[in-house]
Design a protein around this motif. Structure first.
Motif, mmCIF file in Angstrom:
data_model
loop_
_atom_site.group_PDB
_atom_site.id
_atom_site.type_symbol
_atom_site.label_atom_id
_atom_site.label_comp_id
_atom_site.label_asym_id
_atom_site.label_seq_id
_atom_site.Cartn_x
_atom_site.Cartn_y
_atom_site.Cartn_z
ATOM 1 N N MET A 1 0.848 -1.192 0.000
ATOM 2 C CA MET A 1 0.000 0.000 0.000
ATOM 3 C C MET A 1 0.888 1.248 0.000
ATOM 4 O O MET A 1 1.722 1.410 0.884
ATOM 5 C CB MET A 1 -0.898 0.003 1.245
ATOM 6 N N PRO A 2 0.763 2.124 -1.018
ATOM 7 C CA PRO A 2 1.642 3.290 -1.082
ATOM 8 C C PRO A 2 1.342 4.290 0.031
ATOM 9 O O PRO A 2 0.197 4.680 0.244
ATOM 10 C CB PRO A 2 1.332 3.890 -2.455
ATOM 11 N N CYS A 3 2.374 4.698 0.728
ATOM 12 C CA CYS A 3 2.252 5.668 1.810
ATOM 13 C C CYS A 3 3.450 6.609 1.760
ATOM 14 O O CYS A 3 4.484 6.288 1.197
ATOM 15 C CB CYS A 3 2.224 4.984 3.180
ATOM 16 N N PHE A 4 3.288 7.778 2.368
ATOM 17 C CA PHE A 4 4.421 8.642 2.621
ATOM 18 C C PHE A 4 4.369 9.065 4.077
ATOM 19 O O PHE A 4 3.316 8.997 4.720
ATOM 20 C CB PHE A 4 4.425 9.858 1.683
ATOM 21 N N GLU A 5 5.482 9.480 4.610
ATOM 22 C CA GLU A 5 5.541 9.885 6.007
ATOM 23 C C GLU A 5 5.265 11.377 6.133
ATOM 24 O O GLU A 5 5.859 12.197 5.425
ATOM 25 C CB GLU A 5 6.916 9.563 6.604
ATOM 26 N N SER A 6 4.354 11.706 7.032
ATOM 27 C CA SER A 6 4.053 13.111 7.279
ATOM 28 C C SER A 6 5.292 13.846 7.745
ATOM 29 O O SER A 6 6.021 13.359 8.620
ATOM 30 C CB SER A 6 2.959 13.229 8.348
ATOM 31 N N PRO A 7 5.543 15.044 7.196
ATOM 32 C CA PRO A 7 6.666 15.843 7.683
ATOM 33 C C PRO A 7 6.415 16.401 9.087
ATOM 34 O O PRO A 7 7.343 16.911 9.720
ATOM 35 C CB PRO A 7 6.771 16.970 6.649
ATOM 36 N N VAL A 8 5.181 16.285 9.551
ATOM 37 C CA VAL A 8 4.823 16.825 10.870
ATOM 38 C C VAL A 8 5.279 15.902 11.991
ATOM 39 O O VAL A 8 5.939 16.328 12.942
ATOM 40 C CB VAL A 8 3.298 17.053 10.955
ATOM 41 N N ASP A 9 4.934 14.604 11.849
ATOM 42 C CA ASP A 9 5.188 13.675 12.955
ATOM 43 C C ASP A 9 5.507 12.259 12.501
ATOM 44 O O ASP A 9 5.548 11.339 13.308
ATOM 45 C CB ASP A 9 3.979 13.648 13.890
ATOM 46 N N GLY A 10 5.707 12.080 11.217
ATOM 47 C CA GLY A 10 6.039 10.756 10.705
ATOM 48 C C GLY A 10 4.864 9.828 10.514
ATOM 49 O O GLY A 10 5.050 8.647 10.178
ATOM 50 N N ALA A 11 3.626 10.309 10.713
ATOM 51 C CA ALA A 11 2.449 9.472 10.482
ATOM 52 C C ALA A 11 2.442 8.975 9.041
ATOM 53 O O ALA A 11 2.800 9.703 8.117
ATOM 54 C CB ALA A 11 1.169 10.260 10.765
#
Length: 277
Positions: A1-11
């Motif tokens: 499942m394609p995801c990216f990490e939030s620049p805010v908190d890594g979510a």
């Protein structure tokens, strides 16, 4: 499942990327409660026509991480910018619905327009819904607070009772089958209670009016005549007046859910706007 990490908190935030990798890019930012599936009647036809269509599930929505924090407008805008940077997208048409329209505006004023060429605000909550010193015609904040309390008490009933008005189903031309309406309610229930509550609280203080004048891009504002969630005169028409370079398209009999009831009209308008014609 394609995801990216939030620049805010890594979510971990789930995204979809449809269409040719070299096509003109549209990035879709969702309404409260809904994931990327809300745009199925826009993303799929546009992708089939050669446009690259990208969207992501906001934190606490769809297949993205269930998190507690990051629901302030700055953090939500940072997530939008994080997606653009993760995929290194350029010359983007940035499309936002409802609260997603405010995220689009804040993303541009917070991170600049270097990656974006055009903007579309669909049934936007922008510039802000609630009455304030600068917006005396706005909605009584007590009414919004009452709606937020109803959501906290029974969000299943909140979605069930509000679906017909959201889609303006009692007006001519807005026929949708019961199965679709049920699927939309179920998708809303797929977002977390925390996410819905936090976004409801955000609407109480939402005011991006000063930011609209700073957007130096062409903006298409699409709004319905019967939007009870974000009334046309308080949001769409006001936004169009504040933006330096805007085109307002008003859909007759459309409610907040015009992405479904007026699907073909919206898709055609997006395609025309992206083509620059």
């Amino acid at each position: 499942m394609p995801c990216f990490e939030s620049p805010v908190d890594g979510a971990r935030l789930h995204f979809v990327d449809h269409g040719p990798a070299t096509g003109q890019v549209a990035v879709f930012v969702n309404s409260s409660y809904l994931g990327t599936e809300m745009w199925e009647y826009q993303m799929l036809p546009l992708a089939e026509a050669g446009y690259r269509c990208v969207g992501f599930d906001r934190r606490g929505h769809g297949r993205s991480d269930d998190v507690w924090g990051g629901f302030d407008l700055d953090s939500l805008a940072d997530d939008v910018d994080g997606l653009l940077r993760h995929l290194d997208l350029r010359e983007v048409t940035l499309v936002g619905h409802s609260v997603g329209a405010a995220e689009v505006v804040r993303c541009l004023t917070r991170h600049g327009s270097g990656r974006v060429s055009r903007v579309v605000l669909v049934a936007g909550m922008t510039p802000g819904l609630v009455r304030s010193a600068d917006h005396p015609e706005g909605v009584d904040p007590a009414l919004v607070e009452t709606g937020n309390e109803t959501f906290r008490r029974d969000r299943a009933a909140f979605f069930e009772d509000g679906a017909r008005a959201f889609l303006a189903l009692d007006l001519p031309g807005n026929e949708l089958c019961d199965a679709y309406v049920r699927s939309l309610i179920n998708r809303c229930l797929g977002s977390t209670a925390r996410a819905g509550t936090a976004l409801g609280d955000l609407v109480l203080t939402l005011d991006v009016a000063p930011e609209l004048a700073k957007i130096d891009l062409p903006v298409l504002v699409v709004h319905g005549t019967h939007d009870v969630s974000a009334p046309l005169e308080l949001t769409g028409r006001r936004a169009a007046q504040l933006l330096p370079d805007s085109t307002l398209k008003v859909y007759e009999n459309a409610g907040h859910g015009l992405f479904a009831t007026h699907r073909e009209q919206l898709t055609a308008d997006l395609r025309e706007f992206m083509s620059g014609s």
